[in-house]
Design an enzyme around this catalytic site. Sequence first.
Site, PDB file in Angstrom:
ATOM      1  N   GLU A  50      -4.813  -8.825  -0.602  1.00  0.00           N
ATOM      2  CA  GLU A  50      -5.632  -8.540   0.588  1.00  0.00           C
ATOM      3  C   GLU A  50      -7.073  -8.417   0.130  1.00  0.00           C
ATOM      4  O   GLU A  50      -7.397  -7.556  -0.698  1.00  0.00           O
ATOM      5  CB  GLU A  50      -5.175  -7.250   1.295  1.00  0.00           C
ATOM      6  CG  GLU A  50      -3.852  -7.414   2.000  1.00  0.00           C
ATOM      7  CD  GLU A  50      -3.457  -6.221   2.869  1.00  0.00           C
ATOM      8  OE1 GLU A  50      -4.359  -5.533   3.415  1.00  0.00           O
ATOM      9  OE2 GLU A  50      -2.243  -5.979   2.985  1.00  0.00           O
ATOM     10  N   GLU A 109       0.846  -1.202   0.000  1.00  0.00           N
ATOM     11  CA  GLU A 109       0.000   0.000   0.000  1.00  0.00           C
ATOM     12  C   GLU A 109       0.881   1.252   0.000  1.00  0.00           C
ATOM     13  O   GLU A 109       0.736   2.142   0.855  1.00  0.00           O
ATOM     14  CB  GLU A 109      -0.998  -0.029   1.181  1.00  0.00           C
ATOM     15  CG  GLU A 109      -1.935  -1.216   1.079  1.00  0.00           C
ATOM     16  CD  GLU A 109      -3.169  -1.172   1.972  1.00  0.00           C
ATOM     17  OE1 GLU A 109      -3.273  -0.289   2.840  1.00  0.00           O
ATOM     18  OE2 GLU A 109      -4.050  -2.040   1.778  1.00  0.00           O
TER      19      GLU A 109
HETATM   20  O1  AHR Z   1      -5.107  -6.250   6.722  1.00  0.00           O
HETATM   21  C1  AHR Z   1      -5.093  -5.125   7.534  1.00  0.00           C
HETATM   22  C2  AHR Z   1      -4.471  -3.914   6.852  1.00  0.00           C
HETATM   23  O2  AHR Z   1      -5.258  -3.540   5.767  1.00  0.00           O
HETATM   24  C3  AHR Z   1      -3.105  -4.128   6.257  1.00  0.00           C
HETATM   25  O3  AHR Z   1      -2.097  -3.928   7.186  1.00  0.00           O
HETATM   26  C4  AHR Z   1      -3.040  -3.083   5.187  1.00  0.00           C
HETATM   27  O4  AHR Z   1      -2.225  -3.460   4.119  1.00  0.00           O
HETATM   28  C5  AHR Z   1      -4.486  -2.881   4.796  1.00  0.00           C
HETATM   29  O5  AHR Z   1      -4.827  -1.550   4.755  1.00  0.00           O
END
Ligand code: AHR
Length: 488
Positions: free
Chosen positions: A298, A174
């Site tokens: 994710e 991110e």
């Molecule tokens: O999964 C939780 C958080 O969500 C992670 O650390 C981040 O990459 C995302 O914003």
Amino acid sequence: MKKVKLTLNPLDRRSKINKEIYSNFSEHLGRCIYDGIYVGEDSDIPNIEGYRKDVVEAFRELKLPVLRWPGGCFADEYHWKDGIGEKSGRAKVVNNWGHIVEDNSFGTHEFLRFCELVGCEPYISANVGSGTVRELMEWVEYITFDGVSPMGELRRKNGREHAWKLKYLGIGNESWGCGGNMTPEFYCDHYRQFATFCRDYSGNRLFKIACGPNADDYNWTETCMKRISPDLMQGLSMHYYTVPTGIWDHKGSSTEFDDAEYYATLKGALRIEELITRHSEIMNRYDPERRVGLIVDEWGCWYDVEPDTNPSFLYQLNTMRDAIVAAVNLNIFNRHSDRVYMANIAQAVNVLQAVMLTEGLKTIKTPTYHVFDLYKDHMENTLIYSHIENEEAAGGVPALSQSASVNAAGETVVTLANCSLKEEYTVEIGGAGSIGKAGGKILTGEVHARNDFDCPNAVGIKPLEVKTENEKAYVVLPPCSVAEIVLR
Ligand code: AHR
């Protein structure tokens, strides 16, 4: 009860469904690593070398292909040298993602050993935001270099003679947000620099993954594809979370929701198909040979923190709603496996849409775990054409979701989700040719149903009757259910 037709064509073979689509993610957040995976050898909790035995076994049952670590946002604050050597001498640092003291007792050796025990490939997510090129270069050398070198010697001194094999390396997480608030142009330059110095010592081809877009940031994808050559980037990640209300400040509860919120959750989850399609279109323009995989590293449901039910950071409960979300997501990933190379649900244990929850000695497999269990037969199969007659359940959500594949033995694997909370469907499956034997399994329950520590098997997989007649198979899907059917 309504009748619908599902048409298959096993001769219309499409992309390979990489096993990596069924991967997971573990971050130093809340109780994912400590408590969830690692309890230490002196713990009363049954463990193998300090790792929870029940968690190791559960992941082995799922045939977990890949585990991502150490973050997430944590990755861009993680300095790997803090987590090697004698545990008593390891640095105690602030973990800003949960505001806990990180004692670094789970570091590189511990993660890679856990992957060995589970039988999965490690996917290391490297620090670009607050790390240096040299730090990452040395990490890769430490893990993968078998010859004489400063990092090879350091690894040996720390008890590991031979190098590990490392296949997946993420460069930044991110980077448009917690990983440094970078512009895409700035990130691409950083990526090229960092990636250049990650040498491939293990003899595998190191699969380097660039930080990709947040949800619908198509400009980010366009910039990465334009500025980074596929020779330097084998994967581009994408993050997308399902938030029931669509509002981050008021996401909704993990257990208290009405029908309208359930359908809104699903509508949010289904949006990922449009995101994948549009990012793929951009990638296709720059990479028609599909050398760069889309890595959805994710995804999953994200609910509000509820003080009564959330004993740790980002802990949330998991109901049949989550199972349906997982099922429709995995069907979408399968159907887009020409571009989606890997997907990692967030997260493995005790965080967000976890496949397992732990409390002291107890562990439960969530409804989401059971969906992964039902779908694992798709791994490494070939996607085939499938079409289902569909109708709207409510709130703009189609009632049924499907994907189908054939395995090396020529068997057809079908996964189906009935997203409706009211309607039962008889599905007539045709087009698969002559059917010798057919078997099925189902996960179903009232949409709020879940497993808890007192009743860990309230929701679980049961046999599903599959009737066959004249080259057709028939199954009955109750409301809110997920099924796997295998036609032999
Ligand atoms: O999964 C939780 C958080 O969500 C992670 O650390 C981040 O990459 C995302 O914003």
